[in-house]
Motif scaffolding. Sequence first.
Motif, PDB file in Angstrom:
ATOM      1  N   THR A  15      -3.658   1.788   8.350  1.00  0.00           N
ATOM      2  CA  THR A  15      -4.036   0.576   9.072  1.00  0.00           C
ATOM      3  C   THR A  15      -3.743  -0.648   8.216  1.00  0.00           C
ATOM      4  OG1 THR A  15      -5.846   1.869   9.976  1.00  0.00           O
ATOM      5  CG2 THR A  15      -5.935  -0.497  10.355  1.00  0.00           C
ATOM      6  N   MET A  16      -3.109  -1.605   8.850  1.00  0.00           N
ATOM      7  CA  MET A  16      -2.794  -2.853   8.142  1.00  0.00           C
ATOM      8  C   MET A  16      -3.945  -3.841   8.253  1.00  0.00           C
ATOM      9  SD  MET A  16       0.874  -4.465   8.910  1.00  0.00           S
ATOM     10  CE  MET A  16       0.370  -6.142   8.609  1.00  0.00           C
ATOM     11  N   ALA A  17      -4.207  -4.554   7.175  1.00  0.00           N
ATOM     12  CA  ALA A  17      -5.253  -5.595   7.237  1.00  0.00           C
ATOM     13  C   ALA A  17      -4.647  -6.966   7.496  1.00  0.00           C
ATOM     14  CB  ALA A  17      -6.039  -5.608   5.939  1.00  0.00           C
ATOM     15  N   GLY A  18      -3.373  -7.139   7.125  1.00  0.00           N
ATOM     16  CA  GLY A  18      -2.733  -8.438   7.350  1.00  0.00           C
ATOM     17  C   GLY A  18      -1.518  -8.597   6.460  1.00  0.00           C
ATOM     18  N   PHE A  19      -1.044  -9.831   6.390  1.00  0.00           N
ATOM     19  CA  PHE A  19       0.124 -10.135   5.566  1.00  0.00           C
ATOM     20  C   PHE A  19      -0.310 -11.013   4.394  1.00  0.00           C
ATOM     21  CE2 PHE A  19       1.667  -9.487   9.840  1.00  0.00           C
ATOM     22  CZ  PHE A  19       2.808  -8.726   9.665  1.00  0.00           C
ATOM     23  N   ALA A  20       0.237 -10.727   3.204  1.00  0.00           N
ATOM     24  CA  ALA A  20       0.034 -11.653   2.086  1.00  0.00           C
ATOM     25  C   ALA A  20       1.088 -12.756   2.183  1.00  0.00           C
ATOM     26  CB  ALA A  20       0.138 -10.921   0.752  1.00  0.00           C
ATOM     27  N   ASP A  21       2.319 -12.371   2.525  1.00  0.00           N
ATOM     28  CA  ASP A  21       3.407 -13.320   2.767  1.00  0.00           C
ATOM     29  C   ASP A  21       4.471 -12.583   3.594  1.00  0.00           C
ATOM     30  OD1 ASP A  21       5.122 -11.849   0.975  1.00  0.00           O
ATOM     31  OD2 ASP A  21       4.099 -12.834  -0.699  1.00  0.00           O
TER      32      ASP A  21
ATOM     33  N   VAL B  18       8.869  -1.187   7.604  1.00  0.00           N
ATOM     34  CA  VAL B  18       8.729  -1.262   9.051  1.00  0.00           C
ATOM     35  C   VAL B  18       7.269  -1.021   9.406  1.00  0.00           C
ATOM     36  CG1 VAL B  18       9.441  -0.265  11.266  1.00  0.00           C
ATOM     37  CG2 VAL B  18      11.077  -0.358   9.378  1.00  0.00           C
ATOM     38  N   VAL B  19       6.696  -1.908  10.181  1.00  0.00           N
ATOM     39  CA  VAL B  19       5.328  -1.714  10.655  1.00  0.00           C
ATOM     40  C   VAL B  19       5.423  -1.185  12.081  1.00  0.00           C
ATOM     41  CG1 VAL B  19       3.103  -2.811  11.122  1.00  0.00           C
ATOM     42  CG2 VAL B  19       4.544  -3.652   9.242  1.00  0.00           C
ATOM     43  N   GLY B  20       5.047   0.085  12.282  1.00  0.00           N
ATOM     44  CA  GLY B  20       5.100   0.686  13.615  1.00  0.00           C
ATOM     45  C   GLY B  20       6.217   1.704  13.708  1.00  0.00           C
ATOM     46  N   ALA B  21       5.843   2.958  13.988  1.00  0.00           N
ATOM     47  CA  ALA B  21       6.845   4.030  14.069  1.00  0.00           C
ATOM     48  C   ALA B  21       7.121   4.391  15.521  1.00  0.00           C
ATOM     49  CB  ALA B  21       6.377   5.247  13.276  1.00  0.00           C
TER      50      ALA B  21
ATOM     51  N   ARG C 168      -1.419  -3.346  -1.519  1.00  0.00           N
ATOM     52  CA  ARG C 168      -0.365  -4.228  -1.012  1.00  0.00           C
ATOM     53  C   ARG C 168       0.964  -3.493  -1.082  1.00  0.00           C
ATOM     54  NH1 ARG C 168      -1.302 -10.354  -2.140  1.00  0.00           N
ATOM     55  NH2 ARG C 168      -3.521 -10.452  -1.747  1.00  0.00           N
ATOM     56  N   LEU C 169       1.784  -3.677  -0.053  1.00  0.00           N
ATOM     57  CA  LEU C 169       3.128  -3.083  -0.046  1.00  0.00           C
ATOM     58  C   LEU C 169       4.131  -4.192   0.179  1.00  0.00           C
ATOM     59  CD1 LEU C 169       2.828   0.095   2.225  1.00  0.00           C
ATOM     60  CD2 LEU C 169       3.201   0.051  -0.244  1.00  0.00           C
ATOM     61  N   SER C 170       5.187  -4.205  -0.657  1.00  0.00           N
ATOM     62  CA  SER C 170       6.203  -5.256  -0.523  1.00  0.00           C
ATOM     63  C   SER C 170       7.562  -4.647  -0.273  1.00  0.00           C
ATOM     64  CB  SER C 170       6.282  -6.081  -1.808  1.00  0.00           C
ATOM     65  OG  SER C 170       5.101  -6.821  -1.960  1.00  0.00           O
TER      66      SER C 170
ATOM     67  N   ARG D 169       6.957 -10.974   2.840  1.00  0.00           N
ATOM     68  CA  ARG D 169       7.507  -9.743   2.260  1.00  0.00           C
ATOM     69  C   ARG D 169       6.429  -8.761   1.836  1.00  0.00           C
ATOM     70  NH1 ARG D 169      12.424 -11.708  -1.484  1.00  0.00           N
ATOM     71  NH2 ARG D 169      11.854  -9.780  -2.497  1.00  0.00           N
ATOM     72  N   THR D 170       5.190  -9.081   2.088  1.00  0.00           N
ATOM     73  CA  THR D 170       4.091  -8.236   1.587  1.00  0.00           C
ATOM     74  C   THR D 170       3.025  -8.046   2.662  1.00  0.00           C
ATOM     75  OG1 THR D 170       4.462  -9.208  -0.584  1.00  0.00           O
ATOM     76  CG2 THR D 170       2.432  -7.951  -0.309  1.00  0.00           C
ATOM     77  N   VAL D 171       2.654  -6.768   2.902  1.00  0.00           N
ATOM     78  CA  VAL D 171       1.545  -6.509   3.826  1.00  0.00           C
ATOM     79  C   VAL D 171       0.346  -5.994   3.018  1.00  0.00           C
ATOM     80  CG1 VAL D 171       3.098  -5.969   5.736  1.00  0.00           C
ATOM     81  CG2 VAL D 171       2.178  -4.111   4.369  1.00  0.00           C
ATOM     82  N   ARG D 172      -0.816  -6.283   3.545  1.00  0.00           N
ATOM     83  CA  ARG D 172      -2.053  -5.777   2.941  1.00  0.00           C
ATOM     84  C   ARG D 172      -2.569  -4.641   3.813  1.00  0.00           C
ATOM     85  NH1 ARG D 172      -5.963  -8.914   3.706  1.00  0.00           N
ATOM     86  NH2 ARG D 172      -5.014 -10.591   4.887  1.00  0.00           N
ATOM     87  N   LEU D 173      -2.900  -3.509   3.179  1.00  0.00           N
ATOM     88  CA  LEU D 173      -3.440  -2.369   3.929  1.00  0.00           C
ATOM     89  C   LEU D 173      -4.962  -2.446   3.955  1.00  0.00           C
ATOM     90  CD1 LEU D 173      -1.130   0.515   2.643  1.00  0.00           C
ATOM     91  CD2 LEU D 173      -0.764  -1.120   4.498  1.00  0.00           C
ATOM     92  N   ALA D 174      -5.554  -1.643   4.871  1.00  0.00           N
ATOM     93  CA  ALA D 174      -7.005  -1.716   5.055  1.00  0.00           C
ATOM     94  C   ALA D 174      -7.763  -1.442   3.753  1.00  0.00           C
ATOM     95  CB  ALA D 174      -7.426  -0.747   6.147  1.00  0.00           C
TER      96      ALA D 174
END
Length: 403
Positions: free
Chosen positions: A213-219, A154-157, A230-232, A221-226
């Motif tokens: 802080t998130m830097a973006g999405f790889a796809d 989940v992105v955002g608490a 990578r978290l999937s 199912r995967t986010v890139r952090l600052a």
Amino acid sequence: MIANGERRVVVVEHVVVVGAGLGGVRTVEQLRNQGYRGRISLVGAEPHAPYDRPPLSKQILTGAWAPERIVLKDAEALAGLAVDTHFGVPAVGLTAGAVELADGRSLAADAIVVATGAEARRLPGQPDGVHTLRTLDDALALKAALEEAPSLLVVGAGFIGAEVASAARDRGLAVTVLEAGPVPCERALGPEVGVLCGRMLTEAGVDLRLGTTMAGFADARTVRLAGGTRLSADVVLVGVGAVPRVDWLRTELDLDVTNGLACDASGRVLGADGVWAVGDVAAWDDAGHGGRFRYEHWTSVTDQAAVVARDILGVEAPAPAVPYFWSDQFGLKIQMAGRPQVADSVVPLQGEGLAGGPVKGTVAGYFAGDRFVAVAGFGAAKQVARHRMLLVRGAEKSEVLAG
Ligand SMILES: Cc1cc2nc3c(=O)[nH]c(=O)nc-3n(C[C@H](O)[C@H](O)[C@H](O)COP(=O)(O)OP(=O)(O)OC[C@H]3O[C@@H](n4cnc5c(N)ncnc54)[C@H](O)[C@@H]3O)c2cc1C
């Protein structure tokens, strides 16, 4: 129709309500409750019968309720209110005295009520397949995805992120929550009380990563952090707030849409005669505390609809209501009444949660100098109800602290 109100006499023959969610439906009900017998048109972008949103992140997601249970008004009930419905046809423009629909029709009206709510905020570059949660269709898609998945990110608490995390933990998923701020729900509860929401998440086994802080999405199912990590997860939900639906207005009227539609304390849209706004789309002046607030609270929508319906008909407004919302997560009801935004101090009123003890039973009071401005409770419904009455009465700090 001529309404002989206590303040003025108004002739209203046709009210067009744009947005068939809670605010739209409550406005229609309130108009009829006030004795209005003229024409009402209710315009809704979604094809569904009007439905309630709080269960979307709770009972719909856990599977406890079928979608039919959240219908606010079915076709029969709307017919009983004598409403002309235009569902599945978004409004695409507002002029002085008329609403333009996507199918080319124009509905002329004596009074227009904008109740178009908000939409889930998306992040830049958010791929298809990453979930957000605002509509029934969103909730059903997320529920189906959670049924198949071992893990959720989940992105955002905020409240919606936490409620989804709670439903996913109930289903046994491994859940990670990313939050850029120092505590969850900081905007709604402030930093001291937001800590308790963080404890609820971690005590339920959620991997909560604050200050991330998130830097973006790889796809999808995967986010890139600052920092490059990578978290999937099998399912990714973005829960980073909502954006008021003012995009459709396309109008030559001079409206302030900085944070929703700017309105006076009766919901009249500034810069547009004969237009009112209620609910998540509307930012109302607060005569009591100063400032302009846009609430995304179920109860505030209902309170505002009562004010707007009376204002349209020229009858006396009800007493100003105290804002209130709740959230159900991890087996506890969190409740907040009042305006924590104007507070300069937070004081424990009951329980040990603010000192690191059990969250359940904790009640916190918010003060602006000696004024009691808000109360938050965790599994403490009776105490919150009692303090809500004190807020309505405008109690002083000394009375509140005296218990
Ligand atoms: C998942 C979720 C859980 C929630 N849980 C809680 C809770 O526990 N407690 C609480 O206090 N509050 C909660 N809320 C907030 C509460 O549901 C909202 O404050 C409330 O729904 C707002 O009502 P509204 O009528 O302003 O907007 P909405 O309910 O969003 O309705 C607006 C309607 O307008 C329609 N619309 C948009 N644009 C157009 C257009 N151009 N033309 C025609 N129609 C249009 C939309 O399709 C929508 O049906 C929750 C919200 C969500 C999304």
